[in-house]
Design a protein around this motif. Structure first.
Motif, PDB file in Angstrom:
ATOM      1  N   LYS A 102      68.103  43.277  56.748  1.00 40.50           N
ATOM      2  CA  LYS A 102      67.906  44.650  56.276  1.00 40.50           C
ATOM      3  C   LYS A 102      69.202  45.440  56.305  1.00 40.50           C
ATOM      4  CE  LYS A 102      63.143  44.946  57.865  1.00 40.50           C
ATOM      5  NZ  LYS A 102      62.307  45.447  58.960  1.00 40.50           N
ATOM      6  N   GLU A 103      70.173  44.989  57.120  1.00 38.94           N
ATOM      7  CA  GLU A 103      71.432  45.726  57.230  1.00 38.94           C
ATOM      8  C   GLU A 103      72.500  45.181  56.289  1.00 38.94           C
ATOM      9  OE1 GLU A 103      72.416  45.417  61.328  1.00 38.94           O
ATOM     10  OE2 GLU A 103      70.592  46.461  61.984  1.00 38.94           O
ATOM     11  N   ASP A 105      70.703  50.286  53.902  1.00 35.46           N
ATOM     12  CA  ASP A 105      69.796  51.423  54.085  1.00 35.46           C
ATOM     13  C   ASP A 105      69.694  52.283  52.831  1.00 35.46           C
ATOM     14  OD1 ASP A 105      72.285  52.491  54.024  1.00 35.46           O
ATOM     15  OD2 ASP A 105      72.169  53.506  55.969  1.00 35.46           O
ATOM     16  N   GLN A 112      73.034  59.206  50.843  1.00 34.93           N
ATOM     17  CA  GLN A 112      71.679  59.495  50.388  1.00 34.93           C
ATOM     18  C   GLN A 112      71.536  60.773  49.569  1.00 34.93           C
ATOM     19  OE1 GLN A 112      69.351  59.057  53.998  1.00 34.93           O
ATOM     20  NE2 GLN A 112      68.749  57.017  53.359  1.00 34.93           N
ATOM     21  N   THR A 138      68.431  54.212  64.692  1.00 39.52           N
ATOM     22  CA  THR A 138      68.006  54.377  63.296  1.00 39.52           C
ATOM     23  C   THR A 138      68.033  55.857  62.899  1.00 39.52           C
ATOM     24  OG1 THR A 138      65.655  54.511  63.850  1.00 39.52           O
ATOM     25  CG2 THR A 138      66.518  52.340  63.332  1.00 39.52           C
ATOM     26  N   ASP A 188      71.526  56.691  62.310  1.00 37.38           N
ATOM     27  CA  ASP A 188      71.967  56.089  61.037  1.00 37.38           C
ATOM     28  C   ASP A 188      71.310  56.716  59.815  1.00 37.38           C
ATOM     29  OD1 ASP A 188      73.592  54.436  62.431  1.00 37.38           O
ATOM     30  OD2 ASP A 188      72.267  52.704  62.385  1.00 37.38           O
ATOM     31  N   LEU A 193      67.624  57.770  59.561  1.00 43.01           N
ATOM     32  CA  LEU A 193      66.169  57.896  59.431  1.00 43.01           C
ATOM     33  C   LEU A 193      65.792  59.356  59.689  1.00 43.01           C
ATOM     34  CD1 LEU A 193      63.424  56.473  59.051  1.00 43.01           C
ATOM     35  CD2 LEU A 193      63.347  56.145  61.520  1.00 43.01           C
TER      36      LEU A 193
END
Lengths: 459, 336
Positions: A63-64, A81, A128, B76, B79, B81
């Motif tokens: 996943k990383e 991510d 993001q 997480t 990072d 989340l």
């Protein structure tokens, strides 16, 4: 005691001792064996569990790991991510323009094959919520930077975009260039900017039933793109678009209705007018300002618009009204009005859903599965009208020559689109444009008949 | 342009109609990033809070849960989340979110009562039915041949509590002799055949995979295992000394502000301290901090001599640096 009997008794005792000893020995062995089996069982269970955990760890690590992928949406490089993403895509449009009626002046252009759009696309997202898009265009034998902007995605309800992009006025203009249902857009786009440099706040609220954009732009000449302003004043734009039933399943869920408004000041000169020349959908001029006329003050636009999609059918319509202060001779400032509207209709014959995007073929053509793709029939009618006052005055003062520019253009067009898959389509359009005025001695310009084709690949 | 003026009037009418939609009730979504064994607690609590919140405000709130080893969960969030609230196993993990990602202020632990720990717990032993290996206290856990199941302190908050409970016992038992405590804890970890990343994983190892003689477990997790498996399968053994665990909760300010969820997220955390919230904690085998609710569940929990981390280790920062940081005591004693 009888010796025989004594031996018998002794033998029986010995046998009994041996049997008892053997039994005791067997019980110890079994106990020992059981312990060994338990230990081995635990070791096996531990090994199995460790394998499970190693597998879980490997999946976590997977996943990383950044991914590189390719597909119908282009080529992607993504961090594990998805916080960092880059897409490489592109559009190539190979068009042909045919004019069956060669009668001058409209229709006098040579039939031609052209590369209409040749656009590599690089876009991405960092952390993001910071996005960017870069899209030059090498089509038509020129190099133009079409899109170049950064976007701060603060929230679904608030995105800030800065750079060069489409100002939100014309609904048909906002259709992606790779997804237009007609080879060339209709008459209303004559009255809307193509690309401009500015900053815009936009987003969607109320469960995506209402979207909005407000922005400040340099203010370019209609239907054009520019990389710098020619005066200090800026254009202020706003648009709202509502889809009140989009989250339901009723027959109205595909209805969208909105309005855009723009206000600004355009300032030209005798030699650089900052005024547009209006084109037919066949890409030929039907209205040209007189030499010496130039933009000289306020410009306003208002653009109500809608679309409606239900099943395989769709409608898209818009109206744009434009008012611009124009000067030709000294102290002859006047207001120049023009308005245009159109309604487009779509029917996806093969049954896929119609939408603001191109239909997604149920049976796409692919190397291993050669489906027929999707076929769509399209039809449109549009009108652009120039206010009569533009033609008033003498040859030295009027804004346009009534013997060279038409007061009205009316376009009726039909077409068929064949979507092989999401990445390849072929289009065929026929448009006829009729005119009021524009011919010598007050006559009407001869109708333009245009057959356009397109072969497009985009990814 | 009279036609434009007319169209503007029509547009104003459309805008007015559109503004009427604002009267709709809001649908709010929260993400609670929590540690491993709190799944059942928050499933029940979330439903209760959503019901209470809708009754109070008319808004529907949906709470999504994320669970894993506490340290892993903190990473997480660091990072990216986007947790509106975190409910982790220990304060250090939330300190890390504050220090590294700057998502909440350093003084977060003072914002809610009881150092932001609405419930507490402790560490106990779960053994096979009948306790065949006669494990009664920490000394038995350290004996050769005893297979001990505990998660990895590098990733699990519960595992760090386990480790510190054992260390605290050894210090008290050996007159605060650090060397002997180290030797004692090393013996325990020599007995650990497999390290899971979280407490729930270790429960799976012990209960479902049938590995080990004793599971070092959160008290609530041990009770839950007994309830799920039935008393015929496992027994709880309470050691003479254990550690008072204080799992804290807090708002992740920057995320909540970005999502516009600060008000509901704060209400969510405060509801953990309410009568209903405390009752749900008690029902799920967490020790309520509210005296009245704690009294209600007093019979459920065994009396244990508990010590606080501050008393023995000087707080989480010191304990983390000395024992669990890279190259710390744990890395030195656990070499597989």
């Amino acid at each position: 005691m009888n010796p025989l009997r004594l031996r018998t008794v002794a033998g029986a005792l010995a046998a009994s001792f041996i049997m008892t000893s053997s039994y005791a020995l067997a019980e110890d062995d079994i106990s020992q064996l059981k312990q060994q089996v338990d230990e081995l069982d635990q070791k096996i269970r531990v090994l199995q569990r460790q394998r499970e955990l190693e597998k879980e760890a490997a999946e976590e690590k997977q996943k990383e790991t950044p991914t590189v992928s390719s597909g119908k949406d282009g080529f992607w490089i993504r961090s594990a991510d998805n916080a960092y993403q880059i897409r490489i895509g592109g559009i190539i449009q190979f068009d042909s323009h045919w004019y069956p009626d060669k009668t001058a002046p409209i229709g006098g252009t040579a039939d031609t094959l052209i590369l209409r759009k040749v656009r590599p696309v690089l876009e991405g997202v960092f952390l993001q919520n910071i996005g960017f898009r870069l899209m030059p265009d090498f089509g038509n034998g020129t190099t133009v930077l079409q899109d170049a902007y950064v976007e701060l995605k603060l929230d679904k309800a608030a995105n800030i975009r800065a750079g060069k992009f489409k100002p939100p006025i014309s609904l048909e203009r906002l259709v992606l260039d790779s997804e237009t249902e007609f080879v060339e857009r209709g008459l209303p786009t004559n009255l809307a900017p193509n690309r401009d440099i500015g900053i815009q706040l936009g987003g969607s609220v109320l469960a995506d039933t209402l979207s909005y954009q407000v922005g400040v732009f340099n203010g370019v000449t209609d239907n054009s793109t520019a990389d710098a302003d020619t005066n200090d004043a800026k254009d202020y734009l706003g648009r709202i678009f509502a889809e009140p039933f989009r989250n339901g399943s009723s027959w109205l869920s595909g209805l969208g209705i909105g309005i855009a408004y723009a206000y600004g000041v355009q300032q030209g000169t005798v030699t650089a007018s900052n005024l547009a020349t209006y084109k037919t959908v066949g890409q030929q001029n039907f209205f040209v300002f007189s030499t010496g006329a130039f933009a000289d003050g306020e410009r306003q636009k208002i653009a109500p618009q809608f679309y409606y999609y239900v099943g395989s059918f769709g409608l898209l319509g818009e109206y744009i009204g434009s008012r611009q202060k124009v000067t030709r001779a000294v102290n002859q400032k006047s207001e120049f009005d023009s308005k245009a509207w159109q309604v487009n209709g779509y029917w996806v014959v093969t049954g896929e859903d119609a939408s603001f995007r191109n239909p997604n073929p149920r049976r796409p053509y692919a190397g291993t599965n050669p489906g027929l793709g999707a076929v769509e029939l399209v039809v449109r009618y549009g009108v652009q009208t120039i206010d009569d006052s533009a033609f008033a005055g003498s040859a030295t003062t009027r804004l346009a020559d009534p013997n060279a520019s038409a007061r009205q253009a009316r376009d009726a067009g039909i077409g068929v689109n064949w979507y092989f898959n999401r990445n390849f389509k072929v289009q065929l359009n026929y448009d006829q444009t009729d005119f009021d005025g524009g011919g010598p001695g007050g006559t009407d310009l001869r109708s333009e008949k245009a057959i356009f084709t397109r072969i497009q690949a985009n990814f | 342009m009279s036609s434009i003026s007319r169209t503007l009037k029509h547009a104003a009418a459309v805008l007015f109609a559109v503004s009427e939609w604002g009267a709709f009730a809001a649908n709010v979504e929260l993400l609670n990033v929590s540690y491993d064994p709190t799944r059942e607690l928050y499933q029940e609590f979330n439903a209760a809070f959503a019901k209470q919140w809708e009754a109070k405000t008319g808004d529907k709130v949906t709470i999504r849960q994320s669970h894993g080893g506490s340290g892993k969960q903190a990473r997480t969030v660091i990072d990216g989340l986007t947790a509106d609230v975190v409910t982790l196993a220990l304060g250090y993990d939330i300190d890390e979110i504050s220090a590294r990602a700057k998502l909440l202020p350093a003084g977060w632990q003072k914002r809610l009562p009881h150092n932001s720990a609405p419930y507490t717990s402790t560490i106990v032993f779960l053994v096979r039915k009948g306790n065949p290996k006669h494990i009664k206290d920490w000394d038995d856990v350290a004996k050769p041949g005893i297979s001990v199941i505990t998660p990895n302190p590098k990733t699990s908050g519960g595992a760090r509590w386990n480790y510190l409970a054992a260390w605290g016992y050894a210090l008290k038992n050996y007159g605060n002799d650090e060397a002997k405590a180290r030797e004692f804890v090393a013996k325990i970890y020599k007995n650990v055949p497999v390290l899971d990343s979280g407490a729930r994983g270790s429960t799976t190892t012990f209960v479902e995979r049938g590995i080990g003689d004793v599971l070092l477990a959160w008290e609530n997790e041990a009770f839950l295992a007994v309830r799920e498996l039935g008393p015929a399968k496992v027994d709880i053994v309470v050691p003479s000394i254990s550690i008072l665990t204080e799992p804290p909760v807090t708002l992740v300010d920057k995320v909540a502000d970005k999502h516009g969820t600060r008000k509901v997220a704060l209400a969510y955390l405060e509801y953990l301290y309410s009568e209903e919230g405390q009752d749900i904690a008690g029902r799920n085998f967490y020790r309520p901090t509210d005296a009245m609710i704690a009294a209600k569940y007093a019979a459920q929990f065994p009396r244990i001599n508990l010590f606080r981390i501050d008393e023995v280790f000087g707080g989480w920062q010191k304990a983390q640096k000395a024992h669990f940081a890279d190259g710390g005591v744990f890395d030195q004693i656990y070499q597989k």
